[in-house]
Design an enzyme around this catalytic site. Structure first.
Site, mmCIF file in Angstrom:
data_model
loop_
_atom_site.group_PDB
_atom_site.id
_atom_site.type_symbol
_atom_site.label_atom_id
_atom_site.label_comp_id
_atom_site.label_asym_id
_atom_site.label_seq_id
_atom_site.Cartn_x
_atom_site.Cartn_y
_atom_site.Cartn_z
ATOM 1 N N ASP A 8 -29.457 12.430 27.568
ATOM 2 C CA ASP A 8 -29.740 11.741 26.297
ATOM 3 C C ASP A 8 -29.906 10.095 26.821
ATOM 4 O O ASP A 8 -29.580 9.101 27.019
ATOM 5 C CB ASP A 8 -28.553 11.896 25.189
ATOM 6 C CG ASP A 8 -27.788 12.996 25.646
ATOM 7 O OD1 ASP A 8 -27.870 13.466 25.625
ATOM 8 O OD2 ASP A 8 -27.175 13.544 24.221
ATOM 9 N N HIS A 68 -28.563 13.660 15.410
ATOM 10 C CA HIS A 68 -29.028 12.154 14.873
ATOM 11 C C HIS A 68 -30.865 12.867 13.965
ATOM 12 O O HIS A 68 -31.053 11.233 14.045
ATOM 13 C CB HIS A 68 -29.049 10.878 15.588
ATOM 14 C CG HIS A 68 -27.393 10.795 15.496
ATOM 15 N ND1 HIS A 68 -26.614 10.443 14.392
ATOM 16 C CD2 HIS A 68 -26.980 10.334 16.516
ATOM 17 C CE1 HIS A 68 -25.530 10.173 15.419
ATOM 18 N NE2 HIS A 68 -25.227 9.815 16.405
ATOM 19 N N HIS A 178 -22.341 12.841 26.217
ATOM 20 C CA HIS A 178 -22.744 11.337 27.368
ATOM 21 C C HIS A 178 -22.163 11.260 28.375
ATOM 22 O O HIS A 178 -22.133 10.180 29.084
ATOM 23 C CB HIS A 178 -23.029 10.581 26.022
ATOM 24 C CG HIS A 178 -23.932 10.014 25.241
ATOM 25 N ND1 HIS A 178 -24.165 9.039 24.225
ATOM 26 C CD2 HIS A 178 -24.716 11.360 24.860
ATOM 27 C CE1 HIS A 178 -25.105 9.450 23.323
ATOM 28 N NE2 HIS A 178 -25.287 10.598 23.800
HETATM 29 FE FE LIG Z 1 -25.674 14.313 19.396
#
Ligand SMILES: [Fe+2]
Length: 259
Positions: A8, A68, A178
């Protein structure tokens, strides 16, 4: 075939790290194909056409997204026309874009890239289990190299999907949380698996957000405008090696400090 997955990419620090370091990293690691998750590249949430193009120009071959996906609505027409950027496949049937792309690697070999989302803490209109078999079958009609980004909160969902697809997908790699996990492995059927590939961005943070702001929101419950942090920028992700029939032979995590 060696696939590099870039976890990410968060905000400007993450995007700059990719732009500055990916070209040399691809050479150093002898990468044939590079996938990046780009759902946090626009100030931490979402992606714009310009930022998607910048990642692709930097050496990313395909981009996956996540919950998102629609934060920057200008991505809608871009996604509709893109053959290298995929959004989660388990959105509603009327959602623009697609969840499967087939993209050429360095030597022209076709690699399928699939993006799905888990259900825990994420509002998904369709369970990934309803769509994933059809997507993998569709991909395998074109190529044995099938990369799956499973964007999910729960390690259980990611581990379960990797096991379900063992022998059918080259790799099932987790994103969204993350924080890089220590379970990179190749399953018995030849599928590389990792519960979370980590984050490309500022690690002196709360998963990319300035720590003081994230903590203030949690402690007070007040609305706090988040800002992307800046310290300890890293490229994190995974390297997957696979043979000619698409089976993985090795899977390891990547962690490269940038700047
Ligand atoms: Fe996400």
């Amino acid at each position: 075939m060696r696939i590099l997955f870039i976890a990410d990419v968060v905000g400007t620090p993450g995007r700059k790290a990719v732009e500055e370091r990916l070209p040399s990293l691809r050479e150093e690691l002898d990468v044939d194909f590079c996938v990046a998750n780009g759902e946090n590249v626009a100030d931490g949430v979402g992606i714009t056409p310009k930022l998607a193009d910048r990642l692709l120009v930097a050496g990313v071959d395909a981009i996956t997204l996540g919950n998102h996906v629609w934060r920057r609505i200008e991505i809608v027409p871009y996604l509709t026309g893109s053959d290298r950027v995929v959004r989660p496949a388990n959105l509603g049937s009327a959602a623009p874009g697609k969840g499967l792309a087939i993209v050429a690697a360095r030597d022209g070999t076709r690699v399928a890239v699939i993006n799905v989302m888990g259900s825990l803490f994420i509002d998904v209109p369709v369970s990934l289990w309803e769509v994933v078999d059809g997507l993998v079958e569709e991909a395998r009609r074109s190529t044995p190299f099938v990369f799956v980004d499973v964007h999910a909160e729960a390690t259980s969902e990611k581990v379960a999907l990797a096991q379900w697809l063992d022998g059918k997908a080259t790799a099932v790699i987790g994103t969204h949380t993350h924080v890089q996990t220590n379970d990179a492995r190749v399953l018995p059927g030849g599928t590389a698996a990792l519960s979370d590939a980590g984050m490309t961005g500022p690690h002196e943070s709360v998963i990319g957000v300035r720590s003081d702001l994230a903590i203030k929101r949690m402690r007070t419950g007040l609305p706090v405008r988040f800002e992307t942090a800046s310290g300890d920028v890293r490229i994190e992700g995974a390297i997957i090696d696979c043979d000619g029939d698409g089976h993985a032979s090795a899977c390891r995590t990547v962690r490269v400090s940038v700047g």
